[in-house]
Scaffold this active site. Structure first.
Site, PDB file in Angstrom:
ATOM      1  N   THR A  29      -0.199  13.882   2.462  1.00  0.00           N
ATOM      2  CA  THR A  29       0.834  14.876   2.764  1.00  0.00           C
ATOM      3  C   THR A  29       0.439  15.808   3.894  1.00  0.00           C
ATOM      4  O   THR A  29       1.280  16.218   4.698  1.00  0.00           O
ATOM      5  CB  THR A  29       1.151  15.700   1.500  1.00  0.00           C
ATOM      6  OG1 THR A  29       1.677  14.833   0.495  1.00  0.00           O
ATOM      7  CG2 THR A  29       2.172  16.793   1.783  1.00  0.00           C
ATOM      8  N   SER A  37      -1.248   8.182  -0.285  1.00  0.00           N
ATOM      9  CA  SER A  37      -2.314   7.822  -1.218  1.00  0.00           C
ATOM     10  C   SER A  37      -1.827   7.064  -2.443  1.00  0.00           C
ATOM     11  O   SER A  37      -2.625   6.479  -3.173  1.00  0.00           O
ATOM     12  CB  SER A  37      -3.092   9.066  -1.660  1.00  0.00           C
ATOM     13  OG  SER A  37      -2.345   9.859  -2.560  1.00  0.00           O
ATOM     14  N   SER A  38      -0.532   7.008  -2.687  1.00  0.00           N
ATOM     15  CA  SER A  38      -0.031   6.177  -3.779  1.00  0.00           C
ATOM     16  C   SER A  38      -0.240   4.693  -3.479  1.00  0.00           C
ATOM     17  O   SER A  38      -0.129   3.850  -4.371  1.00  0.00           O
ATOM     18  CB  SER A  38       1.449   6.463  -4.045  1.00  0.00           C
ATOM     19  OG  SER A  38       2.223   6.194  -2.899  1.00  0.00           O
ATOM     20  N   ASP A  81      -2.030  12.361  -4.641  1.00  0.00           N
ATOM     21  CA  ASP A  81      -1.667  11.553  -5.806  1.00  0.00           C
ATOM     22  C   ASP A  81      -2.849  10.799  -6.398  1.00  0.00           C
ATOM     23  O   ASP A  81      -2.972  10.680  -7.618  1.00  0.00           O
ATOM     24  CB  ASP A  81      -0.553  10.563  -5.448  1.00  0.00           C
ATOM     25  CG  ASP A  81       0.800  11.237  -5.335  1.00  0.00           C
ATOM     26  OD1 ASP A  81       0.914  12.414  -5.710  1.00  0.00           O
ATOM     27  OD2 ASP A  81       1.755  10.579  -4.867  1.00  0.00           O
TER      28      ASP A  81
END
Length: 337
Positions: free
Chosen positions: A12, A58-59, A90
Site C-alpha cells: 500500500t 502482499s496478498s 496483509d
C-alpha cells in the site's frame, strides 16, 4: 553517517489509484522526494532504495518472494548498516517471520514497515512509518528482524495484523513491544533478541508450500478433516479451542488424526485465541489430541509457525527433526516453558 538499504517490494505504501482500486506503482523514490524535503532528508540516515522489478500487492505473496527478499538482504549485508523492507500489510507478519528464520543471528537491524494509506494520499501514515523505520534501522542495539508500525517496534515473528482500518494495525499478542517512537525513541533492551554466533543465511525456500492450515469449528466431521489431511503437504497447523482443545468425544475424528500422524504427517496444535499458549494436557480434550500424535506449538503465532515449518522442511529436515526444532526458539518466536 549510517547507511541503510531500503527494499521496496510493493504494498500500500507505494500504491496509486487505478480504475480497479489501489495498485502497486513504480518510482517510489520520486514520490519520496516530494514528501521528504531536503532539510528533512539530512536528519535521517543516508539510504539507497532498491525497487523490485515486479512489485506486488502482499496478498499475492509466495515463497519465491521470500527467497528474493532474503537473497537481496544477504547479498548486501556487508555494504549497509541496516535494512528496511517496504511491504504490504496483509501478509507482512508472514514475511517478517520467514526472514527471521532465513536470516539468523543478525548483527544489524532488518525493519519491515508499510502503511494503511498510500504515500500519495494527504492522510498517509506511510511517511511516519518510513521515517521511524529508517531511524531504527540505524540503531546498533537491534540485531533481529522487526516490524515497525504506528510508533511501535515489535519482534517480527511475534506479530499479527489485528486491524484492517486503524493505524494501529499490528500487535504482538504474546510478547511485549520492543520499543516505542514517541518524542524520544525508547527501546526495552532486555527484550531485544541476543544473537548467538555469527550471522547465518539459510536461504533455501521451497517454491511450493509445505504447510497447510485448518481450523476447528463446532460440528467438524472426520470426513472433512480427512480430506484436508490428504492434501500433499508435509505438515498442518490445526487451530484449536482454548489451550489446545478439540472434540475428544468424536472418536472418528481422533482416528483420522492418528492415522495421519502415523503415516508421517506432522500436525501442530495452535490456539484460535488471540492471546495464550497451548497446553495439551490441561484438559482431557487436549490430551486426546496429544494421544493422536498432534504436537503442541505453545504460544507461537500461526504466521510464525507456518513459516518455521516451511523453512525447516525447505532445509531438508525430516518430520522427526522438525518436531525437535518445534521445542526450540530459533529466533525468539516462542516462549519456552
Amino acid at each position: 553517517m549510517k547507511k541503510i538499504y531500503v527494499a521496496y517490494t510493493g504494498g500500500t505504501i507505494g500504491m496509486k489509484p487505478t480504475d480497479s482500486g489501489y495498485a502497486p506503482a513504480e518510482n517510489l523514490m520520486g514520490l519520496l522526494e516530494e514528501k521528504l524535503p531536503a532539510n528533512v532528508r539530512t536528519s535521517l540516515p543516508d539510504f539507497d532504495l532498491g525497487e523490485y522489478e515486479q512489485l506486488i500487492d502482499s496478498s499475492n505473496i509466495r515463497p519465491d518472494n521470500w527467497k528474493q527478499i532474503a537473497n537481496d538482504i544477504a547479498s548486501k549485508y556487508d555494504d549497509y548498516d541496516g535494512f528496511v523492507v517496504l511491504h504490504g500489510t496483509d501478509t507482512m507478519a508472514y514475511s517478517c517471520s520467514m526472514m527471521s528464520f532465513m536470516l539468523r543471528n543478525l548483527s544489524k537491524p532488518v525493519i519491515f514497515t508499510g502503511s494503511q494509506i498510500p504515500l500519495c494520499e494527504a492522510r498517509t501514515d506511510g511517511l511516519e512509518n518510513l521515517v521511524g523505520a529508517l531511524s531504527l534501522a540505524a540503531d546498533e542495539r537491534i540485531k533481529e528482524v522487526c516490524l515497525y508500525f504506528n510508533g511501535r517496534l515489535m519482534r517480527g515473528n511475534r506479530c499479527r495484523k489485528q486491524n484492517a482500518y486503524l493505524f494501529d494495525a499490528f500487535d504482538t499478542p504474546n510478547y511485549p513491544w520492543l520499543g516505542r517512537a514517541d518524542i524520544n525513541i525508547e527501546l526495552d533492551e532486555f527484550l531485544l533478541h541476543k544473537p548467538e554466533g555469527k550471522p547465518e543465511f539459510l536461504l533455501d525456500c521451497d517454491s511450493e508450500t509445505n504447510v497447510g492450515i485448518l481450523q476447528l469449528f463446532p460440528g467438524i466431521s472426520a470426513d472433512w478433516i480427512e480430506s484436508i489431511l490428504q492434501q500433499p503437504m508435509k505438515a498442518f497447523i490445526m487451530r484449536t479451542y482454548g489451550t489446545g482443545n478439540g472434540p475428544d468425544g468424536d472418536q472418528a475424528f481422533l482416528n483420522v488424526l492418528k492415522k495421519a500422524t502415523d503415516d508421517g504427517k506432522l500436525v501442530v496444535n495452535l490456539t484460535q485465541c488471540h492471546r495464550g499458549t497451548v497446553h495439551q494436557g490441561s484438559y482431557a480434550a487436549g490430551s486426546a489430541l496429544a494421544n493422536a500424535g498432534v504436537v503442541g506449538g505453545l504460544d507461537t503465532t500461526t504466521e510464525a509457525m507456518f513459516c518455521k515449518l516451511h523453512h525447516l522442511f525447505s532445509n531438508g529436515l525430516t518430520v522427526e527433526q522438525v518436531k525437535e526444532q518445534l521445542g526450540q526458539s530459533l529466533a525468539g518466536e516462542v516462549t519456552l516453558p
